[in-house]
Design an enzyme around this catalytic site. Structure first.
Site, PDB file in Angstrom:
ATOM      1  N   LYS A 154      -4.360   6.823  20.018  1.00 19.11           N
ATOM      2  CA  LYS A 154      -4.455   7.328  18.631  1.00 19.11           C
ATOM      3  C   LYS A 154      -5.894   7.183  18.124  1.00 19.11           C
ATOM      4  O   LYS A 154      -6.418   8.085  17.449  1.00 19.11           O
ATOM      5  CB  LYS A 154      -3.476   6.533  17.761  1.00 19.11           C
ATOM      6  CG  LYS A 154      -3.314   7.042  16.324  1.00 19.11           C
ATOM      7  CD  LYS A 154      -2.272   8.123  16.214  1.00 19.11           C
ATOM      8  CE  LYS A 154      -2.331   8.942  14.927  1.00 19.11           C
ATOM      9  NZ  LYS A 154      -1.910   8.261  13.733  1.00 19.11           N
ATOM     10  N   GLY A 180       0.876  -1.182   0.000  1.00 22.39           N
ATOM     11  CA  GLY A 180       0.000   0.000   0.000  1.00 22.39           C
ATOM     12  C   GLY A 180       0.901   1.216   0.000  1.00 22.39           C
ATOM     13  O   GLY A 180       1.303   1.707   1.057  1.00 22.39           O
ATOM     14  N   SER A 181       1.253   1.684  -1.209  1.00 22.06           N
ATOM     15  CA  SER A 181       2.242   2.771  -1.303  1.00 22.06           C
ATOM     16  C   SER A 181       1.553   4.066  -1.699  1.00 22.06           C
ATOM     17  O   SER A 181       1.788   4.622  -2.770  1.00 22.06           O
ATOM     18  CB  SER A 181       3.328   2.384  -2.309  1.00 22.06           C
ATOM     19  OG  SER A 181       3.977   1.227  -1.849  1.00 22.06           O
ATOM     20  N   ASN A 194      -4.128   3.356  11.319  1.00 24.23           N
ATOM     21  CA  ASN A 194      -5.023   3.897  12.334  1.00 24.23           C
ATOM     22  C   ASN A 194      -6.189   2.944  12.529  1.00 24.23           C
ATOM     23  O   ASN A 194      -6.574   2.219  11.609  1.00 24.23           O
ATOM     24  CB  ASN A 194      -5.572   5.250  11.884  1.00 24.23           C
ATOM     25  CG  ASN A 194      -4.560   6.372  12.102  1.00 24.23           C
ATOM     26  OD1 ASN A 194      -3.708   6.292  12.990  1.00 24.23           O
ATOM     27  ND2 ASN A 194      -4.648   7.401  11.291  1.00 24.23           N
TER      28      ASN A 194
HETATM   29  P1  NAD Z   1      -3.523   6.154   1.165  1.00 21.29           P
HETATM   30  O1  NAD Z   1      -4.931   5.963   0.724  1.00 21.29           O
HETATM   31  O2  NAD Z   1      -2.794   7.372   0.724  1.00 21.29           O
HETATM   32  O3  NAD Z   1      -2.647   4.894   0.707  1.00 21.29           O
HETATM   33  C1  NAD Z   1      -3.146   3.593   0.647  1.00 21.29           C
HETATM   34  C2  NAD Z   1      -2.597   2.963  -0.631  1.00 21.29           C
HETATM   35  O4  NAD Z   1      -2.857   1.583  -0.613  1.00 21.29           O
HETATM   36  C3  NAD Z   1      -3.240   3.532  -1.916  1.00 21.29           C
HETATM   37  O5  NAD Z   1      -2.229   4.025  -2.773  1.00 21.29           O
HETATM   38  C4  NAD Z   1      -3.980   2.341  -2.512  1.00 21.29           C
HETATM   39  O6  NAD Z   1      -3.955   2.343  -3.931  1.00 21.29           O
HETATM   40  C5  NAD Z   1      -3.184   1.171  -1.932  1.00 21.29           C
HETATM   41  N1  NAD Z   1      -3.942  -0.085  -1.835  1.00 21.29           N
HETATM   42  C6  NAD Z   1      -5.006  -0.336  -1.039  1.00 21.29           C
HETATM   43  N2  NAD Z   1      -5.394  -1.615  -1.193  1.00 21.29           N
HETATM   44  C7  NAD Z   1      -4.565  -2.185  -2.090  1.00 21.29           C
HETATM   45  C8  NAD Z   1      -4.454  -3.488  -2.671  1.00 21.29           C
HETATM   46  N3  NAD Z   1      -5.288  -4.456  -2.328  1.00 21.29           N
HETATM   47  N4  NAD Z   1      -3.481  -3.715  -3.582  1.00 21.29           N
HETATM   48  C9  NAD Z   1      -2.637  -2.731  -3.924  1.00 21.29           C
HETATM   49  N5  NAD Z   1      -2.674  -1.478  -3.409  1.00 21.29           N
HETATM   50  C10 NAD Z   1      -3.625  -1.207  -2.506  1.00 21.29           C
HETATM   51  O7  NAD Z   1      -3.539   6.043   2.759  1.00 21.29           O
HETATM   52  P2  NAD Z   1      -2.516   6.693   3.813  1.00 21.29           P
HETATM   53  O8  NAD Z   1      -2.910   8.107   4.077  1.00 21.29           O
HETATM   54  O9  NAD Z   1      -1.117   6.399   3.410  1.00 21.29           O
HETATM   55  O10 NAD Z   1      -2.901   5.887   5.126  1.00 21.29           O
HETATM   56  C11 NAD Z   1      -2.543   4.520   5.334  1.00 21.29           C
HETATM   57  C12 NAD Z   1      -2.857   4.163   6.786  1.00 21.29           C
HETATM   58  O11 NAD Z   1      -2.015   4.931   7.652  1.00 21.29           O
HETATM   59  C13 NAD Z   1      -4.297   4.489   7.225  1.00 21.29           C
HETATM   60  O12 NAD Z   1      -4.727   3.567   8.179  1.00 21.29           O
HETATM   61  C14 NAD Z   1      -4.161   5.850   7.875  1.00 21.29           C
HETATM   62  O13 NAD Z   1      -5.186   6.142   8.811  1.00 21.29           O
HETATM   63  C15 NAD Z   1      -2.812   5.686   8.562  1.00 21.29           C
HETATM   64  N6  NAD Z   1      -2.130   6.946   8.836  1.00 21.29           N
HETATM   65  C16 NAD Z   1      -2.069   7.901   7.856  1.00 21.29           C
HETATM   66  C17 NAD Z   1      -1.413   9.089   8.130  1.00 21.29           C
HETATM   67  C18 NAD Z   1      -1.333  10.174   7.081  1.00 21.29           C
HETATM   68  O14 NAD Z   1      -0.965  11.301   7.437  1.00 21.29           O
HETATM   69  N7  NAD Z   1      -1.590   9.910   5.805  1.00 21.29           N
HETATM   70  C19 NAD Z   1      -0.826   9.293   9.385  1.00 21.29           C
HETATM   71  C20 NAD Z   1      -0.885   8.273  10.338  1.00 21.29           C
HETATM   72  C21 NAD Z   1      -1.550   7.095  10.052  1.00 21.29           C
END
Ligand code: NAD
Length: 308
Positions: free
Chosen positions: A185, A7-8, A103
């Site tokens: 959190k 999940g990048s 999260n």
């Molecule tokens: P995001 O939506 O930017 O990234 C998720 C990625 O996963 C997407 O690029 C999506 O295409 C990919 N993905 C999902 N399912 C997939 C699959 N089956 N195969 C291939 N790719 C797949 O999300 P994010 O903001 O990076 O957040 C990720 C986690 O981290 C969440 O739980 C979020 O709450 C937590 N988090 C985020 C932040 C933040 O600031 N962004 C901070 C702390 C915690």
């Protein structure tokens, strides 16, 4: 180490970039076509606290990659975790460690359906990240990333990963009570994030509300009741309100991630926050009207916005 980022998106790219920059062998996994193409053609560009850099990086769809990884960081949204685990099964060997910084609540149970508890490292992070364009993201903050082994005999393995994160500038820290940090959190996300999303308010605007203590307190009490019964975790209402106000004073005019999800017409993680509290509360015979109402309202807002 051979590391995969399952999940990048926003956070996954930030972590992948920092780890690769520090000499780790990182493979980014995602299924977002434009992002894959952009990174393959131009490398991954990440702005870390305003300093922009570009690195050539390997990115692929999960099914295109083979070979067992040493460590896999899962970085989907909460609702995508289960599907991702089915798609990376072939990359998981008997010694592969899965690190989960998502999260929300209930992820250990989801992961245990796929991986032995010995190989699961749970954690939280307060880094923030965002997507600017396909192939370009930002990472802000200075951590920490708090991690702990889920099995008591695996502390050394967790500490190895903590050190890799430290060396990569991601401020890894070994946590002696990751369950508490996870609940804390979740409390932040289930109060501040969910309320800002519903009210279409920045953090500053929310905390200027005269009813802020009562808004936060009702939700916190329900998180605390379930945390106590389910995980023997103590959450003190006044302490948590004080902590939230301190966090809010640092974040000011920022709009939290759940607000951004709605703004960008993406589903929220509410079912893994307030929704998870409602579900657990039912199981334990606890009343959770505030969390239920928050969950219903966020889902109603998703429907109003046409988000599926
Ligand atoms: P995001 O939506 O930017 O990234 C998720 C990625 O996963 C997407 O690029 C999506 O295409 C990919 N993905 C999902 N399912 C997939 C699959 N089956 N195969 C291939 N790719 C797949 O999300 P994010 O903001 O990076 O957040 C990720 C986690 O981290 C969440 O739980 C979020 O709450 C937590 N988090 C985020 C932040 C933040 O600031 N962004 C901070 C702390 C915690």
């Amino acid at each position: 180490m051979n590391i995969a980022i399952a999940g990048s998106g926003a956070l996954g790219c930030g972590f992948g970039y920092m780890l690769q920059k520090n000499g780790q062998n990182v493979t980014l996994l995602d299924y977002w076509e434009d992002h894959i193409e952009a990174i393959r053609n131009n490398g991954l560009t990440v702005s870390v606290n305003g300093v922009k850099g570009t690195l050539p990086m390997t990115i692929a769809r999960p099914e295109e990659v083979s070979g067992e990884k040493d460590v896999i960081f899962v970085f989907t949204k909460a609702m995508g975790l289960e599907k991702m685990m089915t798609q990376i099964n072939h990359l998981i060997g008997t010694k592969t460690k899965i690190v989960c910084l998502l999260n929300g609540l209930g992820h250990l149970e989801t992961l245990e359906a796929f991986v032995d508890r010995r190989n699961i490292i749970m954690g939280t992070t307060v880094w923030t990240a965002g997507i600017i364009a396909p192939g370009e993201t930002q990472l802000n903050g200075n951590g920490p990333v708090e991690l702990q082994n889920s099995h008591p005999e695996e502390e050394e393995a967790a500490r190895v990963i903590v050190n890799i994160l430290k060396d990569s500038g991601l401020f890894g820290e070994y946590s002696k009570n990751v369950k508490y940090t996870t609940w804390r959190k979740a409390c932040i996300n289930g109060t501040m994030n969910a309320l800002c999303a519903l009210l279409d308010a920045s953090i500053e605007q929310l905390f200027a509300s005269p009813s802020i203590d009562s808004l936060l307190g009702g939700i916190i009490d329900e998180f605390a009741a379930v945390a106590k019964v389910q995980d023997d975790i103590e959450i003190d209402r006044d302490e948590m309100i004080h902590y939230l106000k301190e966090v809010a004073s640092r974040l000011g005019s920022h709009y939290p991630s759940m607000h951004q999800d709605l703004f960008n017409r993406r589903p929220t993680e509410i079912d893994f926050l307030n929704g998870a509290v409602v579900e657990a509360a039912e199981k334990y015979g606890i009343e959770a009207p505030h969390c239920r109402r928050m969950t219903d309202l966020i889902h109603a807002k998703e429907a109003v916005l046409g988000i599926e």
